[in-house]
Write an enzyme that holds these catalytic residues in place. Structure first.
Site, PDB file in Angstrom:
ATOM      1  N   HIS A   1       5.018   5.253   1.064  1.00 51.88           N
ATOM      2  CA  HIS A   1       3.732   5.311   1.756  1.00 51.88           C
ATOM      3  C   HIS A   1       2.570   5.107   0.784  1.00 51.88           C
ATOM      4  O   HIS A   1       1.561   4.495   1.118  1.00 51.88           O
ATOM      5  CB  HIS A   1       3.600   6.657   2.474  1.00 51.88           C
ATOM      6  CG  HIS A   1       2.427   6.730   3.398  1.00 51.88           C
ATOM      7  ND1 HIS A   1       2.218   5.817   4.412  1.00 51.88           N
ATOM      8  CD2 HIS A   1       1.399   7.607   3.470  1.00 51.88           C
ATOM      9  CE1 HIS A   1       1.120   6.132   5.064  1.00 51.88           C
ATOM     10  NE2 HIS A   1       0.595   7.209   4.502  1.00 51.88           N
TER      11      HIS A   1
ATOM     12  N   SER B   1      -3.485   4.494   5.122  1.00 53.26           N
ATOM     13  CA  SER B   1      -2.833   5.286   6.148  1.00 53.26           C
ATOM     14  C   SER B   1      -3.731   5.396   7.397  1.00 53.26           C
ATOM     15  O   SER B   1      -4.010   4.402   8.044  1.00 53.26           O
ATOM     16  CB  SER B   1      -2.461   6.662   5.590  1.00 53.26           C
ATOM     17  OG  SER B   1      -1.581   7.337   6.437  1.00 53.26           O
TER      18      SER B   1
ATOM     19  N   ASP C   1       8.417   2.556   3.100  1.00 56.20           N
ATOM     20  CA  ASP C   1       7.558   3.615   3.643  1.00 56.20           C
ATOM     21  C   ASP C   1       8.380   4.482   4.596  1.00 56.20           C
ATOM     22  O   ASP C   1       8.834   4.028   5.640  1.00 56.20           O
ATOM     23  CB  ASP C   1       6.370   2.991   4.380  1.00 56.20           C
ATOM     24  CG  ASP C   1       5.305   4.024   4.743  1.00 56.20           C
ATOM     25  OD1 ASP C   1       5.615   5.230   4.760  1.00 56.20           O
ATOM     26  OD2 ASP C   1       4.160   3.616   5.004  1.00 56.20           O
TER      27      ASP C   1
END
Length: 448
Positions: free
Chosen positions: A424, A317, A390
């Protein structure tokens, strides 16, 4: 608030200057309300009387959210009449509640249990974990906190649950879970500290394979796994985090699996981005990011654990965003691995992480921080991984797809792995194993 049978007019319980961040109920006349200001980096806690919403709330806490050493902990709660509703765990006479927290200090984390007098605000330390254990409170077994359930572990003993008598220190084991990965029983973990060139003190957890000795075995190929964070002042950024007493075994996509392949791992090297001279932290993001990474590289090389030419950088991330920026703006790393990242900040134009300004208020910052804008400077191999599903608003798969196309068009060494149905973070066993295999293959090819 809206009283039953819910056909009247609602009343305001408390009006906050900061953003609401949580609430714990105690009784009809007692509740805690938490507020947080991300831009100022401050948190407040108010004591309110729900039975008298016109009564002024009482401020219990107003502190820097970044100051881990001053963190008073969170109130202990238990299940209410409805199992999904947690309520404050009150002392028998109702005059106090209990707090538990990490107990961060320059010596590392030592969790604690405190008693907070509601009338005076005074705290009494009832118990605190002691070396060589990392132990924290799971639940209180009675109203006066004489007996508690804790989860205890050490660097060499796996986590298990215990009943502890707070007064006498006597403990009784509730579980006897074995080491889940005895193949890694000999891995070595040490907390290291070092200083950035601007004086900010940094820390990290260094892992080396079982039986490794730098004086005998020489430097190893190494992976840094990191995630940058913003701070309003250097003092908070310099605080030590974590504990050398934690039991270390990999799970999921943990980089510690690389210890089985002969790599050393630097887990969580601090990458603080500190506000300077009244400016926003991100105004000097690149300079501070590179300075933190350079300090970490210098430290592990000085220790004889790592070869300066065989270190990779990786993250997930915002850590993936960091990875791409370090490859674009430094020559410190032989390769990079970026999972579920964002690389073009114009696609998150109304802010990201703790950046309070929009793209139209800080165009130069957004452009300078976007690895996409500097893709032509990335000369080292980079592995991109992204879940096809995601749903995180800042990291849609388009981010990795377009970044990969840019790198490919510029002739860079890059690989893009798409994971069907993953979000994610990655949860399917097939996905986790596939990504671990990709990481090992990438590092063997370009770092080892």
């Amino acid at each position: 608030m809206l009283d039953a049978p819910f056909d009247g007019a609602p009343r305001t319980l408390i009006q906050l200057e900061q953003r609401y961040s949580g609430l714990e109920w105690g009784r009809t006349d007692l509740a805690f309300v938490h507020a947080y200001d991300a831009h100022a980096g401050r948190t407040r806690t108010w004591l309110v009387d729900p039975s008298r919403p016109d009564a002024p709330p009482r401020l219990l806490e107003d502190r820097s959210a970044d100051d881990r050493y001053a963190d008073p902990g969170r109130p202990v709660t238990h299940a209410g009449a409805a199992a999904e509703h947690a309520v404050l765990h009150l002392a028998p006479d109702g005059s106090a509640i209990y707090l538990t927290g990490n107990g961060a200090s320059p010596r590392g984390d030592h969790p604690f249990l405190d008693r907070l007098d509601l009338a005076t605000g005074r705290k009494e330390r009832l118990w605190q974990a002691a070396d060589p254990w990392y132990e924290y409170v799971v639940a209180l077994l009675d109203d006066d906190a004489r007996r508690i359930i804790t989860r205890r572990e050490s660097a060499i003993e796996p986590p298990n649950y215990f009943v502890r008598d707070v007064a006498t220190g006597e403990i009784r084991a509730l579980t006897a879970f074995p080491d889940p990965a005895p193949q890694l029983a000999g891995i070595q973990r040490q907390a290291i500290t070092y200083t950035r060139d601007d004086g900010v003190r940094l820390s990290a957890a260094l892992y080396t394979p079982a039986g490794y000795r730098p004086d005998r075995d020489g430097p190893l190929p190494m992976l840094f796994w990191a995630y940058p964070r913003s701070y309003r002042d250097a003092a908070a950024a310099s605080q030590v985090s974590g504990s050398a007493n934690r039991f270390s075994r990999p799970g999921g996509l943990s980089p510690l699996f690389l210890l089985t392949q002969g790599y050393a791992v630097l887990d969580g090297p601090a990458m603080p981005i500190v506000a300077r001279n009244g400016a926003e932290p991100n105004d000097s993001y690149i300079e501070q990011l590179v300075a933190s990474a350079r300090a970490a590289v210098d430290r592990v090389v000085e220790m004889g654990v790592a070869d300066r030419n065989r270190i990779a950088i990786a993250g997930h991330s915002y850590g993936a965003f960091m990875t791409a920026n370090l490859l674009a703006h430094s020559d410190l790393f032989a390769a990079g691995i970026a999972l579920s990242g964002a690389y073009n900040r114009t696609l998150t134009p109304f802010g990201f992480q703790e950046e309070p300004r929009s793209f139209w208020q800080a165009r130069d910052v957004y452009r300078r921080m976007s690895p996409f804008d500097h893709a032509d400077r990335i000369q080292r191999p980079i592995l991109l991984v992204h879940g096809d599903a995601d749903s995180n608003s800042g990291t849609f798969p388009l981010q990795s797809e377009r970044f990969f196309h840019a790198l490919e068009g510029l002739g860079a060494t890059a690989r893009y792995v798409r994971l069907p149905y993953e979000g994610h973070s990655y949860t399917a066993r097939e996905s986790v194993l596939h990504v671990l295999a990709e990481i090992v293959d990438w590092l063997d090819r370009y770092v080892r």
